[in-house]
Design an enzyme around this catalytic site. Structure first.
Site, PDB file in Angstrom:
ATOM      1  N   GLU A  67       0.844  -1.201   0.000  1.00  0.00           N
ATOM      2  CA  GLU A  67       0.000   0.000   0.000  1.00  0.00           C
ATOM      3  C   GLU A  67       0.878   1.248   0.000  1.00  0.00           C
ATOM      4  O   GLU A  67       1.557   1.542   0.978  1.00  0.00           O
ATOM      5  CB  GLU A  67      -0.904   0.027   1.230  1.00  0.00           C
ATOM      6  CG  GLU A  67      -1.752   1.302   1.309  1.00  0.00           C
ATOM      7  CD  GLU A  67      -2.443   1.478   2.658  1.00  0.00           C
ATOM      8  OE1 GLU A  67      -2.824   2.635   2.963  1.00  0.00           O
ATOM      9  OE2 GLU A  67      -2.601   0.492   3.397  1.00  0.00           O
ATOM     10  N   LYS A  85     -11.194  -1.717   6.454  1.00  0.00           N
ATOM     11  CA  LYS A  85     -10.017  -1.312   7.217  1.00  0.00           C
ATOM     12  C   LYS A  85     -10.494  -0.727   8.546  1.00  0.00           C
ATOM     13  O   LYS A  85     -11.392   0.120   8.571  1.00  0.00           O
ATOM     14  CB  LYS A  85      -9.251  -0.258   6.413  1.00  0.00           C
ATOM     15  CG  LYS A  85      -8.157   0.487   7.155  1.00  0.00           C
ATOM     16  CD  LYS A  85      -7.527   1.511   6.221  1.00  0.00           C
ATOM     17  CE  LYS A  85      -6.574   2.428   6.940  1.00  0.00           C
ATOM     18  NZ  LYS A  85      -5.903   3.375   6.019  1.00  0.00           N
ATOM     19  N   THR A 103      -4.649   6.131   1.280  1.00  0.00           N
ATOM     20  CA  THR A 103      -5.056   7.513   1.543  1.00  0.00           C
ATOM     21  C   THR A 103      -5.883   8.070   0.388  1.00  0.00           C
ATOM     22  O   THR A 103      -5.739   9.235   0.007  1.00  0.00           O
ATOM     23  CB  THR A 103      -3.835   8.427   1.830  1.00  0.00           C
ATOM     24  OG1 THR A 103      -2.847   7.713   2.562  1.00  0.00           O
ATOM     25  CG2 THR A 103      -4.276   9.636   2.661  1.00  0.00           C
ATOM     26  N   ARG A 111       0.490  10.439   0.056  1.00  0.00           N
ATOM     27  CA  ARG A 111       0.800  11.535   0.963  1.00  0.00           C
ATOM     28  C   ARG A 111       1.987  12.365   0.501  1.00  0.00           C
ATOM     29  O   ARG A 111       2.355  13.342   1.157  1.00  0.00           O
ATOM     30  CB  ARG A 111       1.091  10.996   2.368  1.00  0.00           C
ATOM     31  CG  ARG A 111      -0.038  10.192   2.979  1.00  0.00           C
ATOM     32  CD  ARG A 111       0.333   9.681   4.356  1.00  0.00           C
ATOM     33  NE  ARG A 111      -0.629   8.714   4.867  1.00  0.00           N
ATOM     34  CZ  ARG A 111      -0.499   8.055   5.996  1.00  0.00           C
ATOM     35  NH1 ARG A 111       0.573   8.264   6.750  1.00  0.00           N
ATOM     36  NH2 ARG A 111      -1.415   7.190   6.392  1.00  0.00           N
TER      37      ARG A 111
END
Length: 218
Positions: free
Chosen positions: A49, A136, A76, A53
């Site tokens: 993953e 999640k 994200t 960011r």
């Protein structure tokens, strides 16, 4: 090709089955992406993953997408544009800290299996009502840790989770022992200093240790 919520959860469940830990990766320099991915995959952690960011994130996904044996995803995800960018870069799955109708619609339209974030029973139930049964749990430790996730699982056994956020080698086993946990997300397998210094052998070793964590259901 569009994807249904049920197909999305089936796909993310298959990815979760690859290893007990999904590395949560922050890439500052795209040139580090491929050797990092190769080290993690060689260590037994094929699902990767890459969090969106940093400015280098999409280039990192592009570089990792070609690593043999790896399955790279984009983390994200917040907006529909994030989803489109991730798919264009080669992401095979997406991860989000929470969820909105816009984000879900974009992932379904773009055919990107989403591991959507939920921190409460209400959020989990809303996702289940839409057809998602693998979520999640974020932020895991701040939301009560393994005891909280166990409590949520009691009335909602049909939902499985990937806890992320504060998961470490010290507490990963507590999460992996839960009957409603398929895998966990962790950043410790690719420490920033090791990445900056190109210590790929050490990252491979950390991945190998993480890949041996046992998923013992209780």
């Amino acid at each position: 090709m569009p994807i249904t919520p049920h197909e999305a959860s089936r796909a993310t469940r298959e990815i979760a089955a690859l290893a007990p830990i999904i590395p949560v990766i922050v890439v500052k320099d795209a040139s580090h992406a491929r050797p990092m991915a190769e080290a993690l995959v060689a260590g037994g952690l094929p699902a990767l993953e890459v969090t969106l960011r940093t400015p280098a994130a999409l280039d990192a996904i592009r570089a990792m997408a070609d690593v043999p044996g790896g399955v790279v995803g984009a983390g994200t995800l917040v907006t529909a544009q994030d989803v489109r960018n991730a798919v264009a870069a080669g992401a095979k799955f997406g991860v989000s800290p929470g969820v909105t109708d816009e984000l879900l619609a974009a992932c379904e339209e773009e055919g990107l299996p989403l591991l959507a974030g939920a921190a409460t029973a209400t959020e989990a139930m809303r996702m289940l009502a839409r057809g998602y049964d693998f979520l999640k749990f974020f932020p895991a430790e701040a939301s009560g840790g393994a005891p909280a996730l166990k409590a949520i699982g009691a009335p909602l056994p049909q939902i499985a989770f990937c806890p992320t956020g504060g998961v470490t080698p010290a507490n990963a086993g507590e999460y992996l022992a839960l009957s409603n946990v398929l895998c966990a997300g962790g950043s410790w397998v690719a420490p920033q200093q090791m990445v900056d210094e190109g210590r790929w052998d050490e990252i491979e070793l950390l991945a190998r240790e993480a890949s041996k964590l046992e998923r013992v259901r209780k």
